[in-house]
Design a protein around this motif. Structure first.
Motif, PDB file in Angstrom:
ATOM      1  N   ASN A   1      22.076 -67.910  22.706  1.00 58.25           N
ATOM      2  CA  ASN A   1      23.126 -67.308  21.879  1.00 58.25           C
ATOM      3  C   ASN A   1      22.726 -67.250  20.406  1.00 58.25           C
ATOM      4  OD1 ASN A   1      25.055 -66.933  24.036  1.00 58.25           O
ATOM      5  ND2 ASN A   1      25.368 -69.146  23.999  1.00 58.25           N
ATOM      6  N   GLY A   2      21.547 -66.719  20.180  1.00 59.36           N
ATOM      7  CA  GLY A   2      21.067 -66.577  18.809  1.00 59.36           C
ATOM      8  C   GLY A   2      20.404 -67.823  18.260  1.00 59.36           C
ATOM      9  N   GLY A   3      19.986 -68.693  19.137  1.00 64.01           N
ATOM     10  CA  GLY A   3      19.426 -69.977  18.715  1.00 64.01           C
ATOM     11  C   GLY A   3      18.007 -69.926  18.199  1.00 64.01           C
ATOM     12  N   VAL A   4      17.368 -68.757  18.255  1.00 65.02           N
ATOM     13  CA  VAL A   4      16.022 -68.625  17.687  1.00 65.02           C
ATOM     14  C   VAL A   4      15.937 -67.355  16.853  1.00 65.02           C
ATOM     15  CG1 VAL A   4      14.885 -69.862  19.577  1.00 65.02           C
ATOM     16  CG2 VAL A   4      15.075 -67.369  19.681  1.00 65.02           C
ATOM     17  N   GLN A   5      15.038 -67.392  15.885  1.00 63.93           N
ATOM     18  CA  GLN A   5      14.706 -66.209  15.099  1.00 63.93           C
ATOM     19  C   GLN A   5      13.199 -66.044  15.110  1.00 63.93           C
ATOM     20  OE1 GLN A   5      16.912 -67.701  11.503  1.00 63.93           O
ATOM     21  NE2 GLN A   5      17.550 -65.556  11.363  1.00 63.93           N
ATOM     22  N   VAL A   6      12.759 -64.799  14.997  1.00 62.72           N
ATOM     23  CA  VAL A   6      11.316 -64.550  14.995  1.00 62.72           C
ATOM     24  C   VAL A   6      10.825 -64.493  13.545  1.00 62.72           C
ATOM     25  CG1 VAL A   6      11.600 -62.031  15.173  1.00 62.72           C
ATOM     26  CG2 VAL A   6       9.462 -63.082  15.845  1.00 62.72           C
ATOM     27  N   LEU A   7       9.795 -65.297  13.260  1.00 64.30           N
ATOM     28  CA  LEU A   7       9.236 -65.387  11.912  1.00 64.30           C
ATOM     29  C   LEU A   7       8.149 -64.356  11.671  1.00 64.30           C
ATOM     30  CD1 LEU A   7       8.743 -69.264  11.617  1.00 64.30           C
ATOM     31  CD2 LEU A   7      10.584 -67.908  10.598  1.00 64.30           C
ATOM     32  N   THR A   8       7.240 -64.245  12.646  1.00 62.49           N
ATOM     33  CA  THR A   8       6.083 -63.375  12.468  1.00 62.49           C
ATOM     34  C   THR A   8       5.636 -62.794  13.806  1.00 62.49           C
ATOM     35  OG1 THR A   8       4.313 -64.996  12.910  1.00 62.49           O
ATOM     36  CG2 THR A   8       5.240 -64.971  10.688  1.00 62.49           C
ATOM     37  N   ILE A   9       4.939 -61.693  13.726  1.00 63.34           N
ATOM     38  CA  ILE A   9       4.088 -61.258  14.831  1.00 63.34           C
ATOM     39  C   ILE A   9       2.757 -61.967  14.634  1.00 63.34           C
ATOM     40  CG2 ILE A   9       2.828 -59.317  15.857  1.00 63.34           C
ATOM     41  CD1 ILE A   9       5.108 -57.491  14.911  1.00 63.34           C
TER      42      ILE A   9
END
Length: 313
Positions: free
Chosen positions: A83-91
């Motif tokens: 439920n939105g517990g992660v975000q992507v920082l980089t490729i």
């Protein structure tokens, strides 16, 4: 050495970073080594390298890891599951898929018409990426091109030896491993380049993406300065790996990610990158859209919201 083999125990008072064996971990090795040598002050980084993506989900959900290098579509799946517990920082890695053959028959995607491709990864991103590239080049999988799915990369290479007019879909660094055993294998097509050609023709800007780096949303909100510190050090690590192949290959071997000799040859073909911000969002979101059109479950059912992309404005 900071290397651990499991992902179930949290090191207290540390920034816990998890990476998968293979290209998604390669760009981190300089940072791992700096942490191992005690050269980093201010933050206590604890790295774990695991063999299977199945070890990532519980580590994120249970909070035993803070930052993880994972397959791009898994990041989207984790976002939905938590439920939105992660975000992507980089490729961290662009495409690593290549079509190889014995011979010189395949010079373009259109040359695959009437051929058989041996591949592993059915029901996963290799299938969806291959289907997309074939269809965008006017070829219908199963009609114009036959695809025979195998459970292991080694089976694809074995099948190729028996059917010399066929091709095999293989990832790096396995391509390099296979070529070290059979010097007649030739890389016919780079799927990343083929994806980029399609995007250019269609006016798009997405990329074929293998791996990304994610952070637990709660951790990012509570420790934005730590996240920024990590991103800066990680960017430097990726630059080092791409600019110092021999030294990086030795570290990759030392950390048991890939054997040193294979890493030395494969690194230039592994598309290890550091892409963040708006460019990351543009390239990754377009890639996830393609996967969602092929199979919504590949991205967790629906595409992630804008909040999935860390600092992408």
């Amino acid at each position: 050495m900071v290397l651990c083999t499991g992902a179930g125990v949290r090191a207290e008072d540390s920034v816990n970073v998890l990476a998968l064996k293979g290209p998604t971990a390669m760009g981190m090795v300089s940072l791992m080594d700096q942490a191992d040598q005690g050269e980093i002050t201010g933050e206590n980084y604890d790295f774990q390298i695991v063999a299977s993506p199945d070890e990532v989900s519980p580590a994120i959900a249970q909070g035993t890891t803070d930052i993880a290098a994972v397959p791009a579509n898994l990041a989207s799946v984790l976002y939905q599951k938590t439920n939105g517990g992660v975000q992507v920082l980089t490729i961290n890695t662009l495409g690593v898929l290549y079509l190889v053959e014995n011979g010189e028959q395949v010079q373009s995607v259109s040359d695959l018409k009437g051929k058989t491709i041996y591949a592993s990864g059915k029901g996963a991103t290799p299938e969806y990426a291959l289907n997309y590239i074939l269809k965008e080049n006017g070829l219908t999988p199963g009609e114009d091109v036959q695809i025979e799915w195998k459970s292991e990369h080694t089976e694809c290479v074995a099948a190729l030896a028996e059917h010399e007019d066929a091709a095999a879909l293989l990832p790096q660094p396995f391509v390099t491993t296979a070529q070290s055993k059979n010097d007649s294998l030739r890389v016919a097509l780079d799927l990343t380049e083929e994806w980029d050609k399609i995007q250019k023709d269609n006016g798009g800007n997405s990329s074929l993406v293998t791996g990304v780096t994610v952070v637990r949303t709660e951790f990012a909100q509570e420790h934005p300065e730590i996240v920024e510190d990590f991103m800066g050090r990680y960017q430097e690590s990726v630059s080092y790996v791409n600019e110092h192949t021999e030294e990086a290959a030795k570290l990759i071997g030392d950390y048991d990610i890939v054997p040193e000799e294979i890493a030395k040859k494969a690194l230039p073909e592994c598309n290890i990158v550091y892409i963040d911000g708006a460019e990351m969002k543009e390239k990754l979101s377009g890639y996830l859209e393609v996967l969602e059109q092929e199979n919504p479950q590949a991205v967790g059912g629906v595409l992630p919201a804008d909040e999935f992309y860390y600092d992408a404005e």
